[in-house]
Design a protein around this motif. Structure first.
Motif, short mmCIF file in Angstrom:
data_model
loop_
_atom_site.label_atom_id
_atom_site.label_comp_id
_atom_site.label_asym_id
_atom_site.label_seq_id
_atom_site.Cartn_x
_atom_site.Cartn_y
_atom_site.Cartn_z
N TYR A 1 0.86 -1.18 0.00
CA TYR A 1 0.00 0.00 0.00
C TYR A 1 0.90 1.23 0.00
O TYR A 1 2.10 1.13 0.29
CB TYR A 1 -0.83 0.06 1.29
N TRP A 2 0.32 2.40 -0.26
CA TRP A 2 1.00 3.66 0.06
C TRP A 2 0.40 4.15 1.38
O TRP A 2 -0.82 4.35 1.46
CB TRP A 2 0.73 4.73 -1.01
N TYR A 3 1.22 4.33 2.37
CA TYR A 3 0.77 4.90 3.64
C TYR A 3 1.12 6.38 3.64
O TYR A 3 2.19 6.78 3.21
CB TYR A 3 1.46 4.17 4.82
N HIS A 4 0.23 7.21 4.15
CA HIS A 4 0.33 8.66 4.00
C HIS A 4 0.69 9.35 5.34
O HIS A 4 0.04 9.10 6.35
CB HIS A 4 -1.04 9.16 3.51
N THR A 5 1.72 10.19 5.31
CA THR A 5 2.03 11.04 6.48
C THR A 5 2.18 12.47 5.95
O THR A 5 2.44 12.68 4.78
CB THR A 5 3.34 10.64 7.18
N LYS A 6 2.01 13.45 6.83
CA LYS A 6 2.21 14.83 6.38
C LYS A 6 2.78 15.68 7.50
O LYS A 6 2.72 15.31 8.68
CB LYS A 6 0.91 15.42 5.83
N SER A 7 3.34 16.84 7.10
CA SER A 7 4.02 17.69 8.08
C SER A 7 4.03 19.12 7.58
O SER A 7 4.13 19.38 6.39
CB SER A 7 5.47 17.19 8.22
N ARG A 8 3.95 20.06 8.53
CA ARG A 8 4.08 21.46 8.13
C ARG A 8 5.54 21.89 8.10
O ARG A 8 5.90 22.86 7.47
CB ARG A 8 3.34 22.37 9.13
N ASP A 9 6.38 21.15 8.84
CA ASP A 9 7.74 21.67 9.06
C ASP A 9 8.86 20.63 8.91
O ASP A 9 9.99 20.91 9.31
CB ASP A 9 7.81 22.28 10.46
N LEU A 10 8.60 19.47 8.40
CA LEU A 10 9.61 18.41 8.23
C LEU A 10 10.12 17.84 9.56
O LEU A 10 11.03 17.02 9.57
CB LEU A 10 10.83 18.91 7.43
N ALA A 11 9.57 18.30 10.67
CA ALA A 11 10.04 17.82 11.97
C ALA A 11 8.98 16.96 12.65
O ALA A 11 9.24 15.83 13.07
CB ALA A 11 10.42 19.01 12.85
N GLU A 12 7.76 17.48 12.73
CA GLU A 12 6.66 16.73 13.36
C GLU A 12 5.77 16.18 12.27
O GLU A 12 5.27 16.94 11.44
CB GLU A 12 5.80 17.67 14.22
N TRP A 13 5.55 14.89 12.26
CA TRP A 13 4.76 14.24 11.20
C TRP A 13 3.46 13.72 11.75
O TRP A 13 3.41 13.20 12.87
CB TRP A 13 5.57 13.10 10.57
N GLU A 14 2.44 13.86 10.93
CA GLU A 14 1.12 13.40 11.32
C GLU A 14 0.78 12.18 10.47
O GLU A 14 0.98 12.19 9.26
CB GLU A 14 0.14 14.53 11.03
N ASP A 15 0.26 11.16 11.12
CA ASP A 15 -0.17 9.95 10.44
C ASP A 15 -1.51 10.20 9.76
O ASP A 15 -2.46 10.56 10.44
CB ASP A 15 -0.42 8.91 11.54
N VAL A 16 -1.60 10.04 8.45
CA VAL A 16 -2.89 10.30 7.80
C VAL A 16 -3.66 8.99 7.57
O VAL A 16 -4.87 8.97 7.59
CB VAL A 16 -2.68 11.05 6.47
N GLY A 17 -2.92 7.91 7.37
CA GLY A 17 -3.57 6.61 7.10
C GLY A 17 -3.24 6.13 5.71
O GLY A 17 -2.30 6.63 5.08
N ILE A 18 -4.03 5.22 5.19
CA ILE A 18 -3.72 4.65 3.88
C ILE A 18 -3.91 5.71 2.80
O ILE A 18 -4.91 6.43 2.80
CB ILE A 18 -4.62 3.43 3.61
N GLY A 19 -2.94 5.80 1.89
CA GLY A 19 -3.03 6.75 0.77
C GLY A 19 -3.55 6.06 -0.47
O GLY A 19 -4.53 6.48 -1.07
N ILE A 20 -2.87 5.01 -0.89
CA ILE A 20 -3.30 4.26 -2.09
C ILE A 20 -3.47 2.79 -1.72
O ILE A 20 -2.56 2.18 -1.14
CB ILE A 20 -2.27 4.42 -3.24
N THR A 21 -4.63 2.26 -2.06
CA THR A 21 -4.93 0.85 -1.81
C THR A 21 -4.72 0.07 -3.10
O THR A 21 -5.26 0.46 -4.14
CB THR A 21 -6.40 0.70 -1.36
#
Ligand code: FRU
Length: 489
Positions: free
Chosen positions: A75-95
């Motif tokens: 799968y593609w798992y999705h994370t995101k960040s505003r600052d490259l330091a703290e990352w937020e888990d978004v969940g599955i990106g591509i199934t």
């Protein structure tokens, strides 16, 4: 436990009752979970994918096989960040699991067009005879974060002259067109990179192979990435099938780059210098870059390697991504520094300064399993000096500068649970310098070491006991002055 092919190519909804719960419980008990690196919730992580800045945030996906620590249905798992330091888990990106990605949504990249994020990836499929058929597919993320896969592939066949090892599109925009490089294997079983172009990201034309001076160089090139930096062209890729040569190419597979005059898009000729390794450590592969809004080129890699067993396999999870690094060029060499935003992770601080005389000392407050350590050694006449860290009763990881041999050496032979010992327990590189700066990012089960402001990097997993937290500084056969800063992370 190794899974059969049927078990490996299952989707999440095909998990046995309680299978996920058991995996989560296993992971929960693992004492090697990282504290500030991107790691999978359960299962296996590999390549970084789709790394893009979009609508005020960095989006970073990774290859994810949830149901074990083998390489299975990705799968593609999705994370995101505003600052490259703290990352937020978004969940599955591509199934995966569609007609054109029935056996995995493999690696790919992202690009922003018309306020949408286009994610181009390789759809892995296998037929009844288990023969692989790769497709290059597109998924589109909109401003609400929803991701929709396009039904049909954007590249539906492998061009003549190449095998089914044909994957990992990396897209960029240049001269009013879109371009993408794909990692390929020729029918004579040598590796290379091919180039495609497009007006609109949907219809792609095969341009041909990028002609390099590396011919032949291994049997497959995975995860290519092309960009220009300071007016130079840089091609990154992960070649397989390169034999060890002294201190070079010591891992099962390599990752590196060539630098030269910018790639000629019309002739695809690329005049470049020698292949150089990106990282000198034990665990680094399949890197990908993106551009920050201020123009910096940022790289993230997979802190792991294919086909190697890792101690956390028994804990129901494997691998993590590296910290983001800023790339610059100096005399044809990539300099890699930790992204400056990482300073935001710094907490409690300790400072120390000492003249070491044939001794090994520790400083108050310098200890732990999750920290940043910056240490400068100079005015030295000692033969060797350096840092021992993650020290416990029977454990330590040792980083040395050998002034006689002019070499930096990382030794993980006593780091804790052994990993891939058949590939050696030391990594080293030559370094001519009268002053040595070691910049370490230590997490529960890893270390990233930046030497002399990014001239060399050693990225490695280590698996020490929880109470192996000591740090010592040493000089042997003479003196070395040492100034150090430690931050809890
Ligand atoms: C590199 C790689 C890629 C492929 C992906 C599959 O580690 O083999 O070539 O797209 O992993 O997970």
């Amino acid at each position: 436990m190794k899974l059969s092919n049927e078990q490996k190519y299952r989707l999440l909804e095909q998990a046995e009752p309680n299978e996920l719960k058991r995996l989560y419980e296993l992971v929960e008990k693992s004492h090697w979970r990282q504290s500030y690196h991107i790691q999978p919730p359960i299962g296996l992580l590999n390549d970084p994918n789709g790394f893009t800045y979009y609508q005020g945030e960095y989006h970073l996906f990774y290859q994810w096989f949830p149901l074990g620590t083998d390489h299975g249905m990705k799968y593609w798992y999705h994370t995101k960040s505003r600052d490259l330091a703290e990352w937020e888990d978004v969940g599955i990106g591509i199934t995966p699991g569609g007609r054109y990605d029935s056996h995995g949504a493999y690696s790919g990249s992202g690009i922003v067009k018309d306020e949408l994020l286009y994610l181009m990836y390789t759809g892995n499929t296998r037929d009844q005879d288990w023969v692989r058929h790769p497709f290059q597919n597109m998924a589109i993320m909109d401003t609400s974060g929803g991701i929709t896969k396009r039904e049909m592939p954007v590249i539906d066949a492998v061009p003549h002259g190449y095998t089914d090892h044909f994957r990992d599109p990396k897209v960029w925009e240049q001269e009013g067109r879109y371009w993408c490089v794909i990692g390929a294997q020729r029918t004579d079983h040598t590796g290379c990179t091919v180039l495609y172009s497009s007006e609109d990201l949907m219809e792609w034309s095969f341009e041909g192979e990028i002609s390099t001076r590396l011919d032949p160089f291994g049997y497959m090139w995975e995860c290519p990435d092309y960009f220009e930096l300071d007016g130079q062209g840089v091609l990154l890729f992960s070649p397989q099938g390169i034999e060890p040569q002294g201190a070079y190419y010591s891992n099962i597979y390599q990752s590196g780059y060539v630098v030269g005059a910018p790639l000629q898009l019309d002739t695809r000729s690329f005049a470049h210098g020698d292949f150089q390794e990106l990282d000198r450590g034990f665990d680094f592969y399949a890197q990908q870059t993106t551009v920050a809004p201020d123009g910096r080129r940022i790289l993230v890699g997979w802190m792991g390697l294919p086909e190697i067993d890792y101690p956390t396999d028994e804990h129901g999870w494997a691998h993590c991504l590296t910290l983001p690094r800023e790339l610059t060029l100096r005399e044809g060499k990539l300099i890699q520094r930790p992204a400056r935003e990482l300073e935001r992770l710094r907490q409690e601080h300790h400072h120390a300064q000492v003249e070491l005389r044939d001794e090994c000392v520790s400083f108050t407050g310098f200890e732990g399993s999750s920290y940043e350590l910056l240490c400068q050694f100079d005015t030295m006449d000692g033969d060797r000096f350096g840092i021992e860290f993650r020290i416990g009763t029977d454990e330590k990881t040792v980083l040395t500068y050998d002034r006689k041999l002019r070499q930096v050496v990382l030794d993980r032979s006593r780091s804790g649970k052994p990993v891939a010992v058949e590939y050696g327990e030391q990594r080293s590189c030559s370094l001519e310098a009268d002053q040595i700066r070691f910049h370490l990012f230590v997490d529960t089960s890893s270390v990233e070491i930046f030497v002399n402001d990014g001239e060399e990097v050693f990225t490695s997993r280590i698996f020490p006991e929880t109470d192996s937290t000591g740090i010592r500084f040493f000089a042997e056969g003479g003196t070395a002055s040492c100034e150090a800063d430690w931050w809890k992370l």
